[in-house]
Design a protein around this motif. Structure first.
Motif, PDB file in Angstrom:
ATOM      1  N   ARG A  11       2.229  19.125  22.151  1.00 62.18           N
ATOM      2  CA  ARG A  11       1.241  18.285  21.549  1.00 62.18           C
ATOM      3  C   ARG A  11       0.864  18.530  20.098  1.00 62.18           C
ATOM      4  O   ARG A  11       0.970  17.703  19.264  1.00 62.18           O
ATOM      5  CB  ARG A  11       0.014  18.027  22.510  1.00 62.18           C
ATOM      6  N   ALA A  71      -2.049  13.256  21.441  1.00 59.85           N
ATOM      7  CA  ALA A  71      -0.739  13.499  21.071  1.00 59.85           C
ATOM      8  C   ALA A  71       0.283  13.655  22.222  1.00 59.85           C
ATOM      9  O   ALA A  71       1.145  14.531  22.259  1.00 59.85           O
ATOM     10  CB  ALA A  71      -0.731  14.601  20.164  1.00 59.85           C
ATOM     11  N   SER A  72      -0.137  13.210  23.243  1.00 62.62           N
ATOM     12  CA  SER A  72       0.701  13.365  24.499  1.00 62.62           C
ATOM     13  C   SER A  72       1.898  12.438  24.750  1.00 62.62           C
ATOM     14  O   SER A  72       3.013  12.753  25.379  1.00 62.62           O
ATOM     15  CB  SER A  72      -0.093  13.174  25.903  1.00 62.62           C
ATOM     16  N   SER A  97       6.487  17.150  28.303  1.00 61.56           N
ATOM     17  CA  SER A  97       6.704  18.461  27.625  1.00 61.56           C
ATOM     18  C   SER A  97       8.157  18.602  27.271  1.00 61.56           C
ATOM     19  O   SER A  97       8.319  19.094  26.248  1.00 61.56           O
ATOM     20  CB  SER A  97       6.185  19.540  28.259  1.00 61.56           C
ATOM     21  N   THR A 153       0.923  13.424  29.865  1.00 68.10           N
ATOM     22  CA  THR A 153       0.581  14.801  29.515  1.00 68.10           C
ATOM     23  C   THR A 153       1.705  15.514  29.017  1.00 68.10           C
ATOM     24  O   THR A 153       2.940  15.021  29.032  1.00 68.10           O
ATOM     25  CB  THR A 153      -0.015  15.815  30.599  1.00 68.10           C
ATOM     26  N   ARG A 184       3.923  17.851  17.754  1.00 66.16           N
ATOM     27  CA  ARG A 184       3.902  16.464  17.687  1.00 66.16           C
ATOM     28  C   ARG A 184       2.861  15.765  16.666  1.00 66.16           C
ATOM     29  O   ARG A 184       3.340  15.139  15.738  1.00 66.16           O
ATOM     30  CB  ARG A 184       4.002  15.620  18.926  1.00 66.16           C
ATOM     31  N   ARG A 185       1.686  16.412  17.001  1.00 68.69           N
ATOM     32  CA  ARG A 185       0.602  16.034  15.943  1.00 68.69           C
ATOM     33  C   ARG A 185       0.770  16.503  14.504  1.00 68.69           C
ATOM     34  O   ARG A 185       0.590  15.555  13.446  1.00 68.69           O
ATOM     35  CB  ARG A 185      -0.792  16.227  16.525  1.00 68.69           C
TER      36      ARG A 185
END
Ligand code: C5P
Length: 206
Positions: free
Chosen positions: A136, A10-11, A187, A130, A139-140
């Motif tokens: 992450r 999930a990066s 990020s 990353t 987002r996931r």
């Protein structure tokens, strides 16, 4: 041209790799979907992903069409994928397939964990993508929600951290940044900004 895009779960590497492929007219391979398809085949047969013989047999029987199954995106499949991916014989069974894909003209963008280090150490451009654990996990969560699987943030975060630890600490082809890979931390970047940054890096190598 071969572009290697590696990074933790999930990066944002998948979305980025797909867009780079479209931009440069290259083929695209999500190598995580190969490990997910192996895991799903074992799960569907009622097997245990930790059963090496079952996982290796599924890896040898893998059909590229299996990588299109929407069920691959489930969090249980992601977890099981990182279990089968730790087995050297599973990785070996699908290595040539990935290399052939990469070396078919006009070239390709591959995303995964070991593209720059093992599958295509000869890639012209290597990106290591990353983002912070928290970003992450957010987002996931959104991805899983869109796929109709509502999982709480804390459970998603725990799952990601556990999966990354397994991917980083395995002895065979662990997740790591290649010495000559460019680090891209997404990020604080939305997909558009991450894409522009990646294009800037790729263009500087051409
Ligand atoms: O990228 P994705 O989350 O779909 O990958 C699922 C799992 O497959 C990863 O957690 C990792 O264990 C494994 N994988 C790998 N090497 C790759 C791509 C994925 O070990 N090149």
């Amino acid at each position: 041209m071969i572009i290697a895009v590696d990074g933790p779960a999930a990066s944002g590497k998948g979305t980025l790799a797909r867009r780079l492929a479209a931009h440069y007219g290259l083929a695209y391979l999500d190598t995580g979907s190969l490990y997910r398809a192996v895991a799903l085949a074992v799960l569907r047969a009622g097997g245990d992903p930790a059963d090496e013989a079952a996982a290796v047999a599924a890896a040898h029987a893998l059909d590229m069409a299996d990588t299109e199954d929407p069920a691959l995106r489930g969090s249980d499949v992601g977890r099981a994928a990182s279990v089968v991916a730790a087995m050297p014989a599973v990785r070996e069974a699908i290595l040539d397939r990935q290399r052939r894909f990469a070396h078919t003209p006009p070239g390709a963008v591959l995303d995964g964990r070991d593209i720059a280090t093992v599958v295509c150490p000869d890639a012209e451009v290597k990106l290591f993508v990353t983002a912070s654990d928290e970003v992450r996990a957010m987002r996931r969560c959104k991805e899983l929600e869109a796929a109709g699987e509502a999982v709480g943030y804390d459970a998603v975060l725990r799952d990601l951290v556990e999966r990354d630890a397994r991917d980083r600490n395995r002895t065979h082809a662990p997740l790591r940044q290649a010495d000559d890979a460019y680090l891209l931390d997404t990020s604080n970047l939305d997909i558009e900004a991450a894409f522009r940054a990646a294009v800037g890096i790729v263009d500087s190598y051409r």
